[in-house]
Design an enzyme around this catalytic site. Structure first.
Site, short mmCIF file in Angstrom:
data_model
loop_
_atom_site.label_atom_id
_atom_site.label_comp_id
_atom_site.label_asym_id
_atom_site.label_seq_id
_atom_site.Cartn_x
_atom_site.Cartn_y
_atom_site.Cartn_z
N LYS A 91 0.89 -1.13 -0.02
CA LYS A 91 -0.12 0.02 0.08
C LYS A 91 0.87 1.25 0.03
O LYS A 91 2.00 1.16 0.41
CB LYS A 91 -1.04 -0.04 1.28
CG LYS A 91 -2.08 0.87 1.16
CD LYS A 91 -3.27 0.07 0.65
CE LYS A 91 -4.49 1.05 0.66
NZ LYS A 91 -5.82 0.12 0.47
N VAL A 192 -25.61 3.41 1.31
CA VAL A 192 -25.89 2.88 0.11
C VAL A 192 -25.57 3.60 -1.02
O VAL A 192 -26.18 4.41 -1.95
CB VAL A 192 -27.73 2.75 0.03
CG1 VAL A 192 -28.31 1.40 0.55
CG2 VAL A 192 -28.49 3.84 0.45
N VAL A 195 -21.35 0.85 -3.49
CA VAL A 195 -21.54 -0.69 -3.18
C VAL A 195 -22.79 -1.11 -2.78
O VAL A 195 -23.41 -2.02 -3.22
CB VAL A 195 -20.53 -1.32 -2.25
CG1 VAL A 195 -20.46 -2.74 -1.78
CG2 VAL A 195 -18.75 -1.18 -2.68
N1 LIG Z 1 -16.07 0.56 -3.82
C1 LIG Z 1 -15.31 -0.47 -3.87
O1 LIG Z 1 -15.08 -1.29 -4.61
C2 LIG Z 1 -14.90 -1.22 -2.29
C3 LIG Z 1 -14.13 -2.06 -2.24
C4 LIG Z 1 -13.98 -2.62 -0.97
C5 LIG Z 1 -14.36 -1.95 0.33
N2 LIG Z 1 -15.07 -1.00 -0.02
C6 LIG Z 1 -15.58 -0.22 1.09
O2 LIG Z 1 -17.14 -0.25 1.22
C7 LIG Z 1 -17.43 1.02 1.84
C8 LIG Z 1 -18.45 1.43 0.88
O3 LIG Z 1 -17.73 1.91 -0.11
P1 LIG Z 1 -18.58 2.72 -1.64
O4 LIG Z 1 -17.50 2.60 -2.60
O5 LIG Z 1 -19.81 2.20 -1.55
O6 LIG Z 1 -18.44 4.23 -0.98
P2 LIG Z 1 -19.35 5.40 -1.07
O7 LIG Z 1 -18.68 6.48 -0.53
O8 LIG Z 1 -20.03 5.14 -2.58
O9 LIG Z 1 -20.52 4.96 -0.09
C9 LIG Z 1 -20.69 5.07 1.25
C10 LIG Z 1 -22.01 5.72 1.46
O10 LIG Z 1 -22.23 5.64 3.06
C11 LIG Z 1 -22.89 6.65 3.23
N3 LIG Z 1 -22.44 7.15 4.75
C12 LIG Z 1 -21.41 7.56 5.08
N4 LIG Z 1 -21.42 7.83 6.44
C13 LIG Z 1 -22.70 7.27 6.96
C14 LIG Z 1 -23.36 6.90 8.32
N5 LIG Z 1 -22.54 7.35 9.26
N6 LIG Z 1 -24.31 6.33 8.37
C15 LIG Z 1 -24.93 6.06 7.14
N7 LIG Z 1 -24.49 6.13 5.88
C16 LIG Z 1 -23.16 6.84 5.72
C17 LIG Z 1 -22.46 7.85 2.38
O11 LIG Z 1 -23.43 8.88 2.39
C18 LIG Z 1 -22.37 7.08 0.97
O12 LIG Z 1 -23.63 6.91 0.28
C19 LIG Z 1 -16.29 1.79 2.37
O13 LIG Z 1 -15.97 1.54 3.59
C20 LIG Z 1 -14.90 1.17 1.28
O14 LIG Z 1 -13.80 1.29 1.79
C21 LIG Z 1 -15.42 -0.47 -1.14
#
Ligand SMILES: NC(=O)c1ccc[n+]([C@@H]2O[C@H](COP(=O)([O-])OP(=O)(O)OC[C@H]3O[C@@H](n4cnc5c(N)ncnc54)[C@H](O)[C@@H]3O)[C@@H](O)[C@H]2O)c1
Length: 363
Positions: A91, A192, A195
């Site tokens: 990383k 939501v 992912v």
């Molecule tokens: N995108 C990927 O491919 C991927 C891969 C592995 C892990 N992740 C992990 O999955 C999680 C989501 O990723 P993502 O890409 O969907 O991110 P994203 O930012 O698109 O979605 C996160 C959502 O969570 C909401 N949120 C933030 N704080 C909140 C709270 N306190 N309560 C309720 N909702 C809240 C945000 O408004 C947003 O809609 C992250 O932790 C990320 O590190 C994502």
């Protein structure tokens, strides 16, 4: 040898002597002209070139940045091992506020440092870096993935991440209720976004009852417009207390499982996409003591890293989906090992990953 104390001593301890076996290599990078200060940490190349994203973040100190790079790279070794990838863990972190200091010059300088490692480390996106940034880094190095579709990349990884989480959830249902079907189960999703909204689609198709929450009203509206039967609740605190909840899927930020949330969780299963869901060591045991089945985050959310690893060989969605489907079997194997060894699933996942790395080293 000079004595080091305080934060520096902690960093060196993590680097050379930590319980997890230390790291192979850490590179401190500086390019004065562009203002680049970066740390590239390679935890292990036992399974292949270290793979992991570049985080661009305004760290409070250099020591904090090094510590983060060390922890994140170790996490990638475990994640890549459990995803069955021929990649070790690495990383990188770039120190500074991306809004303020990110520039083409800085990313190109960073690309030259990545290139100097000759493929021992392959980079991708993480917090604060995007596919467009990887396209710039890739002008200086071929050891870059997670690129834009216009440049031969696979683009958004959230589709396969959500698919993998869904497979982990099916495996949890199989282990607990004897059938992988989520039909008729009540599933609560916190967050939501990219992912989470794909996960909703999988669950609706499988006939689950879905409850959601998100701090962004527009994310909730997007789902409710498509699926009026989905219930929205005010916040995560309400969601985790929902009566009759079968599964809780944290899909927002890390630390969702902590001393305040675990005692009041109504769900029997936790399986979600968020990274680092366990707020501190010991939470995995608290979950097990309450009879809550925890599908380890780094195992079920590996769809994204499976995608970026695949991209290195010319992205093929179906091949990638087939690999992400294996998250179902991997999750089941973890639950079985946890039962056999009398340990929580998170500890079982670590043991299996460590075994895979140790066996590779013996080859
Ligand atoms: N995108 C990927 O491919 C991927 C891969 C592995 C892990 N992740 C992990 O999955 C999680 C989501 O990723 P993502 O890409 O969907 O991110 P994203 O930012 O698109 O979605 C996160 C959502 O969570 C909401 N949120 C933030 N704080 C909140 C709270 N306190 N309560 C309720 N909702 C809240 C945000 O408004 C947003 O809609 C992250 O932790 C990320 O590190 C994502």
């Amino acid at each position: 040898m000079t004595d080091v104390t305080g934060a520096n001593a902690d960093v060196l301890h993590t680097l050379f002597r930590s319980e997890q076996g230390g790291h192979e290599q850490v590179v401190l990078c500086q390019d004065r002209a562009s203002g680049l200060k970066a740390v590239i940490a390679i935890h292990s190349t036992a399974l292949g070139p270290a793979l992991g994203g570049t985080r661009f973040y305004p760290y409070a100190s250099e020591a904090e940045a090094v510590t983060d790079a060390l922890n994140l790279s170790r996490g990638m070794s475990y994640k890549n091992a459990m995803a069955g990838l021929d990649h070790g863990g690495g990383k990188a972190v770039i120190i500074g506020d991306p809004e303020q200091i990110k520039s083409e010059e800085l990313l190109l300088a960073y690309g030259r440092f990545v290139d100097s490692l000759g493929g021992r480390y392959v980079t991708a996106c993480d917090v604060g870096t995007y596919v467009a940034d990887m396209d710039v880094v890739a002008r200086e190095s071929r050891w870059v993935t997670g690129r834009s579709p216009e440049n031969g990349g696979a683009g958004d990884s959230s589709v396969l991440t959500a698919y993998g989480v869904f497979q982990g959830m099916r495996a949890s249902a199989q282990h607990l209720w004897g059938s992988p079907a989520l039909h008729g189960r009540k599933v609560g999703i916190a967050g939501v976004g990219k992912v989470g909204h794909h996960l909703v689609e999988h669950l609706i198709s499988d006939g689950a009852e879905v409850v959601i929450t998100d701090v962004r009203e527009e994310s909730v509206r997007r789902i409710r417009d498509r699926h009026p039967q989905v219930t929205a609740v005010a916040d995560t605190a309400t969601l985790i207390r929902t009566e009759g909840l079968d599964v809780y899927a944290p899909c927002a930020l890390g630390g969702a499982l902590n001393d305040a949330t675990v005692p009041v969780l109504t769900a029997r299963v936790v399986c979600g996409a968020a990274n680092n869901q366990l707020a501190h060591p010991g939470v995995e045991k608290d979950l097990a003591d309450r009879g809550i089945l925890y599908a380890p985050d780094y195992v079920v959310n590996a769809g994204g890293v499976i995608q970026v690893a695949d991209e290195l060989h010319g992205f093929d969605f179906d091949r990638c989906k087939a690999k992400a489907s294996k998250i179902f079997d991997t999750t089941l194997a973890i639950f079985a090992r946890a039962k056999d060894d009398g340990i929580p699933p998170a500890a079982a996942a670590d043991r299996i990953a460590e075994q895979r790395m140790a066996e590779a080293r013996r080859r």
